[in-house]
Design a protein around this motif. Structure first.
Motif, PDB file in Angstrom:
ATOM      1  N   PHE A 274      79.364  53.015  36.712  1.00  0.00           N
ATOM      2  CA  PHE A 274      79.654  54.230  37.897  1.00  0.00           C
ATOM      3  C   PHE A 274      79.429  55.578  37.090  1.00  0.00           C
ATOM      4  O   PHE A 274      79.188  56.547  37.908  1.00  0.00           O
ATOM      5  CB  PHE A 274      81.087  54.347  38.100  1.00  0.00           C
ATOM      6  CG  PHE A 274      81.547  53.100  39.562  1.00  0.00           C
ATOM      7  CD1 PHE A 274      80.862  53.168  40.596  1.00  0.00           C
ATOM      8  CD2 PHE A 274      81.997  51.901  39.017  1.00  0.00           C
ATOM      9  CE1 PHE A 274      81.149  52.383  41.668  1.00  0.00           C
ATOM     10  CE2 PHE A 274      82.356  50.989  40.024  1.00  0.00           C
ATOM     11  CZ  PHE A 274      81.842  51.347  41.505  1.00  0.00           C
ATOM     12  N   GLY A 275      79.732  55.767  35.991  1.00  0.00           N
ATOM     13  CA  GLY A 275      79.272  56.944  35.301  1.00  0.00           C
ATOM     14  C   GLY A 275      77.518  57.393  35.515  1.00  0.00           C
ATOM     15  O   GLY A 275      77.303  58.369  35.596  1.00  0.00           O
ATOM     16  N   ILE A 276      76.901  56.078  35.313  1.00  0.00           N
ATOM     17  CA  ILE A 276      75.471  56.404  35.503  1.00  0.00           C
ATOM     18  C   ILE A 276      74.993  56.707  36.853  1.00  0.00           C
ATOM     19  O   ILE A 276      74.254  57.522  37.172  1.00  0.00           O
ATOM     20  CB  ILE A 276      74.731  55.068  35.150  1.00  0.00           C
ATOM     21  CG1 ILE A 276      74.690  54.635  33.535  1.00  0.00           C
ATOM     22  CG2 ILE A 276      73.173  55.028  35.526  1.00  0.00           C
ATOM     23  CD1 ILE A 276      74.404  53.311  33.284  1.00  0.00           C
ATOM     24  N   VAL A 277      75.815  55.862  37.920  1.00  0.00           N
ATOM     25  CA  VAL A 277      75.478  56.380  39.336  1.00  0.00           C
ATOM     26  C   VAL A 277      75.907  57.793  39.381  1.00  0.00           C
ATOM     27  O   VAL A 277      75.115  58.715  40.119  1.00  0.00           O
ATOM     28  CB  VAL A 277      76.577  55.613  40.150  1.00  0.00           C
ATOM     29  CG1 VAL A 277      76.464  55.888  41.728  1.00  0.00           C
ATOM     30  CG2 VAL A 277      75.906  53.984  40.192  1.00  0.00           C
ATOM     31  N   ALA A 278      77.037  58.265  38.899  1.00  0.00           N
ATOM     32  CA  ALA A 278      77.387  60.078  39.235  1.00  0.00           C
ATOM     33  C   ALA A 278      76.385  60.792  38.795  1.00  0.00           C
ATOM     34  O   ALA A 278      75.939  61.706  39.359  1.00  0.00           O
ATOM     35  CB  ALA A 278      78.860  59.943  38.751  1.00  0.00           C
ATOM     36  N   VAL A 279      75.914  60.423  37.514  1.00  0.00           N
ATOM     37  CA  VAL A 279      75.049  61.567  36.883  1.00  0.00           C
ATOM     38  C   VAL A 279      73.798  61.415  37.425  1.00  0.00           C
ATOM     39  O   VAL A 279      73.324  62.656  37.698  1.00  0.00           O
ATOM     40  CB  VAL A 279      75.089  61.179  35.370  1.00  0.00           C
ATOM     41  CG1 VAL A 279      74.028  62.026  34.665  1.00  0.00           C
ATOM     42  CG2 VAL A 279      76.361  61.251  34.544  1.00  0.00           C
ATOM     43  N   THR A 281      73.102  60.689  40.496  1.00  0.00           N
ATOM     44  CA  THR A 281      72.952  61.124  41.733  1.00  0.00           C
ATOM     45  C   THR A 281      72.898  62.702  41.747  1.00  0.00           C
ATOM     46  O   THR A 281      72.283  63.196  42.448  1.00  0.00           O
ATOM     47  CB  THR A 281      74.207  60.735  42.587  1.00  0.00           C
ATOM     48  OG1 THR A 281      74.412  59.186  42.718  1.00  0.00           O
ATOM     49  CG2 THR A 281      74.382  61.469  43.942  1.00  0.00           C
ATOM     50  N   LEU A 282      73.938  63.245  40.948  1.00  0.00           N
ATOM     51  CA  LEU A 282      73.804  64.717  40.792  1.00  0.00           C
ATOM     52  C   LEU A 282      72.427  65.202  40.250  1.00  0.00           C
ATOM     53  O   LEU A 282      72.022  66.323  40.705  1.00  0.00           O
ATOM     54  CB  LEU A 282      75.072  65.080  39.700  1.00  0.00           C
ATOM     55  CG  LEU A 282      76.182  64.912  40.393  1.00  0.00           C
ATOM     56  CD1 LEU A 282      77.529  65.083  39.268  1.00  0.00           C
ATOM     57  CD2 LEU A 282      76.534  65.582  41.584  1.00  0.00           C
ATOM     58  N   ALA A 283      71.921  64.589  39.238  1.00  0.00           N
ATOM     59  CA  ALA A 283      70.701  65.230  38.628  1.00  0.00           C
ATOM     60  C   ALA A 283      69.529  65.172  39.994  1.00  0.00           C
ATOM     61  O   ALA A 283      68.682  66.017  39.914  1.00  0.00           O
ATOM     62  CB  ALA A 283      70.097  64.110  37.432  1.00  0.00           C
ATOM     63  N   ILE A 284      69.481  63.960  40.457  1.00  0.00           N
ATOM     64  CA  ILE A 284      68.362  63.752  41.556  1.00  0.00           C
ATOM     65  C   ILE A 284      68.677  64.837  42.793  1.00  0.00           C
ATOM     66  O   ILE A 284      67.734  65.528  43.117  1.00  0.00           O
ATOM     67  CB  ILE A 284      68.369  62.644  42.110  1.00  0.00           C
ATOM     68  CG1 ILE A 284      67.559  61.493  40.871  1.00  0.00           C
ATOM     69  CG2 ILE A 284      67.379  62.383  43.309  1.00  0.00           C
ATOM     70  CD1 ILE A 284      67.511  60.060  41.081  1.00  0.00           C
ATOM     71  N   GLY A 296      73.821  69.230  51.157  1.00  0.00           N
ATOM     72  CA  GLY A 296      74.210  68.197  52.039  1.00  0.00           C
ATOM     73  C   GLY A 296      73.181  67.072  52.037  1.00  0.00           C
ATOM     74  O   GLY A 296      73.469  66.040  51.628  1.00  0.00           O
ATOM     75  N   ASN A 297      71.996  67.583  52.429  1.00  0.00           N
ATOM     76  CA  ASN A 297      71.157  66.257  52.558  1.00  0.00           C
ATOM     77  C   ASN A 297      70.742  65.863  51.214  1.00  0.00           C
ATOM     78  O   ASN A 297      70.362  64.578  51.121  1.00  0.00           O
ATOM     79  CB  ASN A 297      69.811  66.750  53.281  1.00  0.00           C
ATOM     80  CG  ASN A 297      70.148  66.977  54.777  1.00  0.00           C
ATOM     81  OD1 ASN A 297      70.695  66.372  55.390  1.00  0.00           O
ATOM     82  ND2 ASN A 297      69.270  67.670  55.472  1.00  0.00           N
ATOM     83  N   ALA A 298      70.645  66.890  50.253  1.00  0.00           N
ATOM     84  CA  ALA A 298      70.097  66.414  48.836  1.00  0.00           C
ATOM     85  C   ALA A 298      71.013  65.285  48.345  1.00  0.00           C
ATOM     86  O   ALA A 298      70.630  64.316  47.701  1.00  0.00           O
ATOM     87  CB  ALA A 298      70.081  67.415  48.099  1.00  0.00           C
ATOM     88  N   LEU A 299      72.421  65.431  48.554  1.00  0.00           N
ATOM     89  CA  LEU A 299      73.351  64.743  47.998  1.00  0.00           C
ATOM     90  C   LEU A 299      73.242  63.183  48.811  1.00  0.00           C
ATOM     91  O   LEU A 299      73.506  62.313  48.086  1.00  0.00           O
ATOM     92  CB  LEU A 299      74.827  65.182  48.035  1.00  0.00           C
ATOM     93  CG  LEU A 299      75.116  66.100  47.018  1.00  0.00           C
ATOM     94  CD1 LEU A 299      76.474  67.001  47.239  1.00  0.00           C
ATOM     95  CD2 LEU A 299      75.362  65.582  45.638  1.00  0.00           C
ATOM     96  N   ARG A 300      73.275  63.294  50.192  1.00  0.00           N
ATOM     97  CA  ARG A 300      73.040  62.385  50.904  1.00  0.00           C
ATOM     98  C   ARG A 300      71.979  61.380  50.622  1.00  0.00           C
ATOM     99  O   ARG A 300      71.945  59.984  50.513  1.00  0.00           O
ATOM    100  CB  ARG A 300      73.131  62.791  52.548  1.00  0.00           C
ATOM    101  CG  ARG A 300      72.554  61.516  53.287  1.00  0.00           C
ATOM    102  CD  ARG A 300      72.565  61.813  54.948  1.00  0.00           C
ATOM    103  NE  ARG A 300      72.140  61.100  55.705  1.00  0.00           N
ATOM    104  CZ  ARG A 300      72.115  61.315  57.082  1.00  0.00           C
ATOM    105  NH1 ARG A 300      72.219  62.345  57.510  1.00  0.00           N
ATOM    106  NH2 ARG A 300      71.715  60.567  57.839  1.00  0.00           N
ATOM    107  N   GLN A 301      70.763  61.887  50.525  1.00  0.00           N
ATOM    108  CA  GLN A 301      69.564  61.204  49.953  1.00  0.00           C
ATOM    109  C   GLN A 301      69.747  60.475  48.676  1.00  0.00           C
ATOM    110  O   GLN A 301      69.181  59.521  48.346  1.00  0.00           O
ATOM    111  CB  GLN A 301      68.163  61.987  50.270  1.00  0.00           C
ATOM    112  CG  GLN A 301      68.093  62.388  51.599  1.00  0.00           C
ATOM    113  CD  GLN A 301      66.741  63.288  51.713  1.00  0.00           C
ATOM    114  OE1 GLN A 301      66.137  63.600  50.799  1.00  0.00           O
ATOM    115  NE2 GLN A 301      66.752  64.047  52.730  1.00  0.00           N
ATOM    116  N   SER A 302      70.321  61.407  47.697  1.00  0.00           N
ATOM    117  CA  SER A 302      70.130  60.875  46.462  1.00  0.00           C
ATOM    118  C   SER A 302      71.084  59.890  46.192  1.00  0.00           C
ATOM    119  O   SER A 302      70.904  58.674  45.570  1.00  0.00           O
ATOM    120  CB  SER A 302      70.790  62.276  45.435  1.00  0.00           C
ATOM    121  OG  SER A 302      70.822  61.871  44.085  1.00  0.00           O
TER     122      SER A 302
END
Length: 479
Positions: A274-279, A281-284, A296-302
């Motif tokens: 879950f740490g890899i997922v969180a990092v 997601t935020l990086a992308i 909003g769209n960036a977080l949704r798509q990422s």
């Protein structure tokens, strides 16, 4: 090798596959799509063959570890060949290698397709290709052990050969009970997901097909528009959550059922996952901010694409081929890492990556302090030398095979990015790659012989290398 027990077990598996085709036959009859004859002929043929093989008199003695690996590899080849027959008879595929590629992609939960328009297929075939995701996600032989009793020692050899991850264990003393627990959790989670998709506007047929693909972390859609065609934030968020949940080791859910919450929530592999997922997601999201048109769209798509790629589900809502290079490189890295061991996801597995990273630093400490006894620990427990060695061998074989298969399929004349990510996608059972096999493209660009090679790549990746090579090792056939 104990040839009789091998033949008898393969017979059970073929007969089970025939029974598993019955829902697809029923769907085909309901929708009158013309595919019923293909399913009927295959079911009859597989039923006769499976019953005949099961009638072989089983000798006294037990299955060896070698027999288990041989059965698993052989079984996956047989179920793929048989499973492709109704697809080919239905006429939606230009050749048998294309139909074989599609069904291998289904059973291995890869989700790579040779179809530009899946909606042109009949409902029975669409249901079957999605249902194979669900069957293959938890393991074909795990399902067989649940419905057909088998000696506990024998079944454990099959589990070790089929269940992904550096180690395989039992949740309870009897393996059949373990398989029932696993499929119980798996089935309930799938049903809950299908109901949620129904509530948020999907048709019943679409809901179950997408649920099967999500549960098995496969990725087959029922239309060329894919998940993006539903244009629903709620659907995307539900799928993102469930993809991540199906990427967790199922033994964690068993711990939760036993109310061992501390052991479940503080599992090191799950926390790193879950740490890899969180990092990621935020990086992308940061990297695609201007491409997505806002935070909003960036977080949704990422989030959706990170969840889809790390769990090797392979669903796509956007063409990430158009994203910046940093995001595409990060997604390729997530392809390699994959989900947790003991989940329905593919990839190298977070636990293996964790062991390799800790082994690297342990080796540095050993060099600095030669007299110090350095151990690699996961969840505070030392990893034994056998597991460490098998993990290192797997990693080396993984890298070598990806390179070798990439060189082999390059004979078809496509570019390096397409070939490398196609092999990486198939080996890690993901689905989309980059360039000509990107999320909005398909694998029809390859010739039939390459489709067969990539089918072998998918099987090798799903069974984690060794069963497939043991099948063709001469010494494995000596008694």
């Amino acid at each position: 090798m104990n040839k009789r027990i091998i033949v008898k077990t393969i017979g059970k598996i073929i007969l089970t596959e025939a029974m598993l085709m019955l829902p697809s036959l029923l769907i085909s009859l309901i929708y009158q799509d013309g595919d019923a004859i293909g399913f009927l002929l295959t079911i009859i043929g597989a039923g006769i063959a499976g019953t005949g093989l099961m009638r072989v008199k089983q000798p006294e003695g037990r299955m060896s570890s070698r027999d288990g690996y041989f059965i698993v590899a052989s079984a996956w080849i047989f179920i793929s060949l048989i499973g492709a027959i109704p697809l080919y008879i239905g006429g939606g595929f230009e050749s048998f290698p294309s139909a074989l590629f599609e069904i291998v992609s289904g059973f291995t939960t890869t989700g790579a397709s040779v179809l530009a328009r899946p909606e042109d297929l009949g409902h029975g075939v669409l249901f079957w290709r999605s249902f194979t995701h669900w069957i293959g996600g938890m393991g074909v032989l795990v399902f067989v052990m649940m419905v057909m009793p088998m000696e506990n020692d024998n079944s454990m050899h099959l589990v070790r050969a089929e269940v992904p991850g550096p180690t395989a264990g039992k949740l309870v003393p009897r393996m059949r009970t373990t398989s029932m627990i696993l499929y119980g959790i798996y089935g309930i989670m799938t049903l809950v997901l299908a109901i949620l998709l129904l509530i948020f506007g999907l048709k019943p047929f679409d809901s179950f097909c997408i649920a099967f693909g999500t549960a098995g972390t496969g990725g087959f859609a029922v239309s060329s528009a894919g998940i993006a065609g539903y244009n629903s934030l709620a659907v995307e968020m539900i799928l993102s959550i469930f993809m991540l949940l199906f990427g967790v080791n199922f033994s964690v859910y068993h711990l939760i059922l036993l109310k061992k919450f501390k052991d479940a929530f503080f599992d090191e592999e799950v926390r790193i996952y879950f740490g890899i997922v969180a990092v990621s997601t935020l990086a992308i999201a940061w990297n695609i901010f201007h491409y997505a048109g806002g935070l909003g769209n960036a977080l949704r798509q990422s989030l959706f694409q990170v969840a889809s790629i790390i769990t090797t589900s392979g669903f796509a809502t956007v063409d990430f081929e158009c994203w910046p290079e940093f995001s595409k490189h990060l997604l390729v890295l997530l392809m390699v890492i994959g989900a947790c061991a003991g989940s329905t996801g593919g990839g190298m597995k977070v636990s293996r990556v964790l062991i390799l990273v800790k082994s690297f630093f342990a080796e540095i400490r050993q060099i600095i302090n030669p007299r110090e006894i350095v151990t690699v620990r996961i969840n505070g427990k030392p990893i034994n030398k056998k597991t460490l060695n098998s993990t290192r061998v797997y990693a080396a074989a993984y890298m070598i095979l990806v390179c070798v298969f990439t060189v082999i399929i390059s004979l078809d004349g496509l570019d390096l990015t397409t070939n490398f990510t196609a092999v990486l996608s198939c080996f890690n059972n993901i689905g989309p790659g980059l360039n000509r096999v990107g999320p909005m493209a398909n694998f029809s660009v390859y010739s039939d012989w390459v489709k067969v090679v990539l089918s072998v790549v998918m099987l090798t990746g799903r069974l984690e290398i060794f069963p497939m090579f043991l099948l063709f090792a001469r010494s494995a056939h000596d008694r």
